[in-house]
Design a protein around this motif. Sequence first.
Motif, mmCIF file in Angstrom:
data_model
loop_
_atom_site.group_PDB
_atom_site.id
_atom_site.type_symbol
_atom_site.label_atom_id
_atom_site.label_comp_id
_atom_site.label_asym_id
_atom_site.label_seq_id
_atom_site.Cartn_x
_atom_site.Cartn_y
_atom_site.Cartn_z
ATOM 1 N N LEU A 1 -2.538 7.017 -6.295
ATOM 2 C CA LEU A 1 -2.616 6.105 -7.422
ATOM 3 C C LEU A 1 -1.416 5.177 -7.497
ATOM 4 N N LEU A 2 -0.402 5.441 -6.657
ATOM 5 C CA LEU A 2 0.742 4.540 -6.500
ATOM 6 C C LEU A 2 0.807 3.989 -5.083
ATOM 7 N N LYS B 1 12.412 -1.386 -4.043
ATOM 8 C CA LYS B 1 12.945 -0.245 -4.784
ATOM 9 C C LYS B 1 13.046 -0.538 -6.273
ATOM 10 N N ALA B 2 13.437 -1.762 -6.612
ATOM 11 C CA ALA B 2 13.604 -2.118 -8.022
ATOM 12 C C ALA B 2 12.275 -2.117 -8.764
ATOM 13 N N VAL B 3 11.264 -2.761 -8.193
ATOM 14 C CA VAL B 3 10.001 -2.863 -8.919
ATOM 15 C C VAL B 3 9.252 -1.537 -8.944
ATOM 16 N N ARG B 4 9.350 -0.761 -7.874
ATOM 17 C CA ARG B 4 8.652 0.529 -7.905
ATOM 18 C C ARG B 4 9.295 1.466 -8.924
ATOM 19 N N SER B 5 10.624 1.385 -9.088
ATOM 20 C CA SER B 5 11.305 2.195 -10.097
ATOM 21 C C SER B 5 10.864 1.782 -11.495
ATOM 22 N N ALA B 6 10.734 0.477 -11.719
ATOM 23 C CA ALA B 6 10.316 -0.015 -13.033
ATOM 24 C C ALA B 6 8.888 0.405 -13.358
ATOM 25 N N TYR B 7 8.024 0.420 -12.348
ATOM 26 C CA TYR B 7 6.609 0.702 -12.573
ATOM 27 C C TYR B 7 6.296 2.197 -12.520
ATOM 28 N N ALA B 8 6.763 2.886 -11.473
ATOM 29 C CA ALA B 8 6.383 4.279 -11.251
ATOM 30 C C ALA B 8 7.230 5.268 -12.035
ATOM 31 N N ARG B 9 8.426 4.845 -12.423
ATOM 32 C CA ARG B 9 9.359 5.744 -13.102
ATOM 33 C C ARG B 9 9.574 7.005 -12.253
ATOM 34 N N THR C 1 0.801 -1.221 0.000
ATOM 35 C CA THR C 1 0.000 0.000 0.000
ATOM 36 C C THR C 1 0.834 1.272 0.000
ATOM 37 N N ASP C 2 2.134 1.161 0.284
ATOM 38 C CA ASP C 2 2.978 2.346 0.461
ATOM 39 C C ASP C 2 4.268 2.199 -0.336
ATOM 40 N N MET C 3 4.322 2.798 -1.525
ATOM 41 C CA MET C 3 5.526 2.701 -2.338
ATOM 42 C C MET C 3 6.669 3.553 -1.800
ATOM 43 N N THR C 4 6.372 4.444 -0.842
ATOM 44 C CA THR C 4 7.458 5.218 -0.233
ATOM 45 C C THR C 4 8.214 4.402 0.808
ATOM 46 N N ALA C 5 7.682 3.234 1.169
ATOM 47 C CA ALA C 5 8.326 2.331 2.142
ATOM 48 C C ALA C 5 8.624 3.040 3.449
ATOM 49 N N SER C 6 7.643 3.786 3.956
ATOM 50 C CA SER C 6 7.855 4.581 5.161
ATOM 51 C C SER C 6 7.456 3.870 6.453
ATOM 52 N N SER D 1 3.591 -3.234 8.085
ATOM 53 C CA SER D 1 3.124 -1.868 8.366
ATOM 54 C C SER D 1 2.140 -1.373 7.316
ATOM 55 N N ASP D 2 2.325 -1.813 6.080
ATOM 56 C CA ASP D 2 1.397 -1.400 5.030
ATOM 57 C C ASP D 2 -0.023 -1.822 5.359
ATOM 58 N N SER D 3 -0.170 -2.997 5.965
ATOM 59 C CA SER D 3 -1.498 -3.492 6.324
ATOM 60 C C SER D 3 -2.028 -2.825 7.586
ATOM 61 N N ILE D 4 -1.179 -2.680 8.595
ATOM 62 C CA ILE D 4 -1.624 -2.077 9.861
ATOM 63 C C ILE D 4 -2.058 -0.638 9.641
ATOM 64 N N ARG D 5 -1.271 0.119 8.899
ATOM 65 C CA ARG D 5 -1.603 1.528 8.673
ATOM 66 C C ARG D 5 -2.837 1.671 7.786
ATOM 67 N N LEU D 6 -2.988 0.747 6.830
ATOM 68 C CA LEU D 6 -4.194 0.773 6.008
ATOM 69 C C LEU D 6 -5.422 0.536 6.873
#
Length: 322
Positions: free
Chosen positions: A245-246, A229-237, A204-209, A271-276
């Motif tokens: 939306l990301l 980091k690799a897949v988010r760079s490939a997808y989000a540019r 849920t969080d591409m910033t990985a915070s 954390s992505d699930s707990i914060r969601l």
Amino acid sequence: MDSEKTPLHMKLVRRTTEQKAAAEQRRLAPMMRALKAIHSATSPESMAPDDLERQRSGQELLGRLAAPMLGMSWEPFELSGMNAAWVRPDRGHDKRRAILYCHGGGYTSGNLGYSRPLASKMANVTGWEVLSFEYRLAPEHPFPAAVDDAMKAWDYLMYQGYGARDVMVAGDSAGGNMALVLCHRLRAAGRRLPGRLILMSPWTDMTASGKSYAERADIDPTISLDYIKAVRSAYARDADLSSPLLSPLFGDFTGFPPTLIQVGSNEILLSDSIRLRDRMLAARVPCQLEVWNDVWHVFQMFPIKKANQAMESIGRFLLEQF
């Protein structure tokens, strides 16, 4: 006499338990290797061709190893140029409702074969038909191609005569991200949202915070921050990673459908699930979070007891609402 026998009895029980655990580890070893291959990357800045090929091959292998449930029919077809497939229970079933399933794979890997096990399991526990689709992948097709394809699959179901509330959207990992982004886009367009959301280890969080990216790094057996980091760079540019939306975690959840989130306790995505869950509850969305102890990313796919229990919980969550 009893006190003398008890220690021996306990030793035998312990030995039997250890033998069963070892046997399960041997049985799961090929699947864990395939899962590790999917979620690996040598470069945090780019999606190297060798990494990409290893991930996609690993996902195809995992789909074959995690065999689908018996008693299901698999019906592939072409949906406006996109590969798709229905999973239908062979037994009599409720055709009034359906599940739209968004597969995971970091937006860079995944196919219908990988979709098959979880789609079959969801059809089995609900008695509903499940639609899977093979959306375009990054880096060949970066954001927003994948979610555009999800919208195409959603529209197809609407054209088939389903009401929005009679379609449940499910997703694992990046597919969970996709399910949430799809809802954000539908609401922005003034359209009705699905009846329920099922999110398995959602990204849920591409910033990985979240804290778990560091706190769970040493115990997560499948995913690393380098992979994220690799897949988010490939997808989000160069897009803003904090955009809903990301990173749908940062969106407005007002009016979202009742949601069930399942995640493993050993995941860096915990954390992505707990914060969601917290943000959904703050928006007065009925949301249940299940944290399953000592399991890994998208454990529901595997032939283990906790996976069966998790799928049964998904079935209860969906069926008790109607």
